[in-house]
Structures are given as C-alpha cells and as structure tokens.
Write a protein that holds these residues in place. Sequence first.
Motif, PDB file in Angstrom:
ATOM      1  N   UNK A 191       0.836  -1.205   0.000  1.00 61.39           N
ATOM      2  CA  UNK A 191       0.000   0.000   0.000  1.00 61.39           C
ATOM      3  C   UNK A 191       0.868   1.252   0.000  1.00 61.39           C
ATOM      4  N   UNK A 192       0.355   2.281  -0.654  1.00 65.70           N
ATOM      5  CA  UNK A 192       1.102   3.519  -0.748  1.00 65.70           C
ATOM      6  C   UNK A 192       0.222   4.692  -0.326  1.00 65.70           C
ATOM      7  N   UNK A 193       0.855   5.755   0.100  1.00 61.42           N
ATOM      8  CA  UNK A 193       0.126   6.996   0.295  1.00 61.42           C
ATOM      9  C   UNK A 193       0.188   7.774  -1.007  1.00 61.42           C
ATOM     10  N   UNK A 194      -0.855   8.527  -1.270  1.00 57.79           N
ATOM     11  CA  UNK A 194      -0.910   9.258  -2.522  1.00 57.79           C
ATOM     12  C   UNK A 194       0.076  10.432  -2.498  1.00 57.79           C
ATOM     13  N   UNK A 195       0.491  10.885  -3.690  1.00 55.14           N
ATOM     14  CA  UNK A 195       1.392  12.036  -3.748  1.00 55.14           C
ATOM     15  C   UNK A 195       0.691  13.292  -3.233  1.00 55.14           C
ATOM     16  N   UNK A 196       1.436  14.366  -3.153  1.00 57.19           N
ATOM     17  CA  UNK A 196       0.879  15.615  -2.640  1.00 57.19           C
ATOM     18  C   UNK A 196      -0.359  16.019  -3.426  1.00 57.19           C
ATOM     19  N   UNK A 197      -1.292  16.682  -2.754  1.00 61.74           N
ATOM     20  CA  UNK A 197      -2.567  17.019  -3.350  1.00 61.74           C
ATOM     21  C   UNK A 197      -2.373  17.901  -4.581  1.00 61.74           C
ATOM     22  N   UNK A 198      -2.946  17.474  -5.718  1.00 59.19           N
ATOM     23  CA  UNK A 198      -2.897  18.331  -6.906  1.00 59.19           C
ATOM     24  C   UNK A 198      -3.963  19.417  -6.805  1.00 59.19           C
ATOM     25  N   UNK A 237      -6.207  16.096 -16.459  1.00 57.40           N
ATOM     26  CA  UNK A 237      -5.669  14.943 -15.735  1.00 57.40           C
ATOM     27  C   UNK A 237      -5.148  15.394 -14.371  1.00 57.40           C
ATOM     28  N   UNK A 238      -5.738  14.787 -13.330  1.00 55.35           N
ATOM     29  CA  UNK A 238      -5.360  15.125 -11.966  1.00 55.35           C
ATOM     30  C   UNK A 238      -4.372  14.137 -11.368  1.00 55.35           C
ATOM     31  N   UNK A 239      -4.423  12.893 -11.836  1.00 57.41           N
ATOM     32  CA  UNK A 239      -3.632  11.847 -11.196  1.00 57.41           C
ATOM     33  C   UNK A 239      -3.405  10.715 -12.185  1.00 57.41           C
ATOM     34  N   UNK A 240      -2.178  10.170 -12.200  1.00 61.68           N
ATOM     35  CA  UNK A 240      -1.865   8.994 -13.026  1.00 61.68           C
ATOM     36  C   UNK A 240      -0.888   8.116 -12.274  1.00 61.68           C
ATOM     37  N   UNK A 282      -7.178   9.718 -12.996  1.00 64.89           N
ATOM     38  CA  UNK A 282      -8.351  10.483 -12.582  1.00 64.89           C
ATOM     39  C   UNK A 282      -8.336  11.782 -13.383  1.00 64.89           C
ATOM     40  N   UNK A 283      -9.465  12.060 -14.026  1.00 60.47           N
ATOM     41  CA  UNK A 283      -9.613  13.291 -14.793  1.00 60.47           C
ATOM     42  C   UNK A 283     -10.761  14.114 -14.225  1.00 60.47           C
TER      43      UNK A 283
END
Length: 364
Positions: A53-60, A274-277, A322-323
Amino acid sequence: MNTGQALYAPPVAGVPSPTAPPVFDNVPGYEGTVIGGGGFLPPPAPLYPSPPPETEPSQPDWSIPSITEDTAREAFRKYVDSKCCYSSGPVDDGVITSMEAFNTYRYRLETFTEFRSTEWANKPYDGQPVNAYTQQPPGPWDIQVQPPTMFKDNTEDVQVPYTSSVKGCHTCFATGKCQCSECTGSGHKACWVCSGSGVRAGDESCTRCNGTGRESCSECHGQGTIECETCKGKKQLLVYINLKVEWKNNVEDFAVQQTGGFDSANLGSVTGKKLFEDTKYMVYPVLGFPDPNVSQASERLVREHQSKFSQTSRIHQQRQTIELIPITKVSYKWKGGSHLYFVYGNEFKVSADDYPATCCCILM
C-alpha cells in the motif's frame, strides 16, 4: 514400425483417407491442450510481487476549470453550424443568463493482459523442416514473444517448435486438385448465349457453342478440377501446434454523477484535466481522494481486475488515472423562452437537446 519417425519424415506417396488434419494429444507438454482446436493455458506465477500500500502524492489542484461567455458562445455557434436544420437565431440573439460549472471526476483503470491458447494448424508443405518428437517442445509460456507497446491491443501467431509433421492433404485426398464447383466437375457449362439450347432466335445454330449448347468452364478451363485451396496444389500439409498470443487493454471507467442533468454517456468522447496517473505492474487503490466515490470505485475495480484477469491471463501492467471533466451548464433566453445547453470536455463539445430553432429538411 517407428511411429515417431513417421511424424517428422515426409510420408510415402499415397492417397490418405478423407479426414481432418490429425490431432495428436500426446505432444510432450501439450497433452490435453489442443483437442478441439483451442486449449486453455493457465498463466504462470506473477512476474513481480504485488506492491505494498502507498500513500498518494501531494494534493494536486482540484479547482474547476472555468470558461468565459465568449468561449461558451463560440462553442455553441460551432455546434449549431454543424447542424443543417438548426437556425442561428438562438446563437445570434440569445442572452446568456447564467453559467454553472460542475465537478465531474472520471476514474479509469486499465489492465494490460496477455492471453495464450493453442490449436492445431496447417499450411501447404513446401519443403519446410519437420521436427515433431526430435526434442521436447518448449512450454506454451516458455516461448519468448515480444510484447507490443503497453496498453495497445495486438495478436500474434507463433508456430510451436518441435511440433511439425507432414501429412497428406485431407481436402483433396492428397491429389492437389478439387472438383470445380462452378461446373460440378464436368468441365462444361450451359452456353450463356443460347441458354443451352444450341440455337438462337430464328432457329439459327448458336455460333458461340457451335450448336452444342455447352461451352468450356472458364473457372477450371474445361478440366473439371481446380487447385486445392487448402494445400495450394502441394498435396501435402505441414501440420503443427499454433500458439495464439493475444494482448488486450482491459479498460473500465467510473464517472461521478455530478453533472447538473447532463447525460454522462457523452463523456466517453472527450478528455479532461488529468489530476492523477499511476502506472505499475499492479496498482494499489487510490487513497484519500476528496470525493469518496472515486476512492470506492478505485478499490472495487482494482480488486475485480486483479482477481478476474490473473486467473486466465498474465498481467503485464496496470494504469489508473483520474480526470476532471469540465462541464458548464449555460442558461439563456431567446424570444421570451428559457433554454439551456452544456459545454463539456477539453474539446468544448456542446449538448443542446432542447434547441428551440429547428426546421425540417427535405433531401432530394
């Protein structure tokens, strides 16, 4: 009799029985995998371990892209111009009264898989080396096949080494020729000028067929037989196990239904911000997204994909994105009536189901 030798040496000339290409179920390593033309081959163990499991990168930046009235009106004009039955009145004279933007997130999961199956195949024998039983063939998943670009569908056929043998053609009884279907093997057809009667109008003898009522078949040139399509006239077939490798990008989308009445089915034709990939061998569900619907969809789809595809295929890579799809609801007035349209996607497409100025076109 040495049956092994007979499988990889060209047979003595003769007329075989009219059977389908032989299906041997005793090829080492392929027992039971090719009977009936298509064997299921369970994938080997995963190439890589599952990720932790990972934590997500900094908030876009989750902000909603906004468009100007000029952009909304220009998109509306292009939409109307593309419709032969739409008057430009609402575009020219309509007054925009409000514009409302909506957060519409699209989560997409792609799982790039490789599926392998086997079947008996044949092609005309043209002197190719035959090698069945000379040594054990490699296992279906041991055969090296170069994968295509990731996330691109592709199919490739590979002849499995050490499985080829030579057999007489089952279609033409190893003669290289088949009966002509055009003349049913007679070599002649009814003359098209006199319809087979031998005479023309006025009881004159037909000059085309010299009064016989028949002419040589153009398909087989009067021979009654044509070249066998299966063996291409070679009389023999190279029979072997064919490995079919199919790469497929399995895609599933989830759109959050915050569209202000807009039909989300239209979203498939546009792109968004695109917010997240995230691309890995096996991705982990998205955590901590502002809209919990997206996180829940990610958890469900990741679990379903890894469970479903790992049973039948080798997973090469997964990608989740996520778009933010921009949707603007534009309200306007025209001739005393209130109407609306939607501008959506980076492409500024328009949906206007209640366009108030249409006419009927008659196509001549």
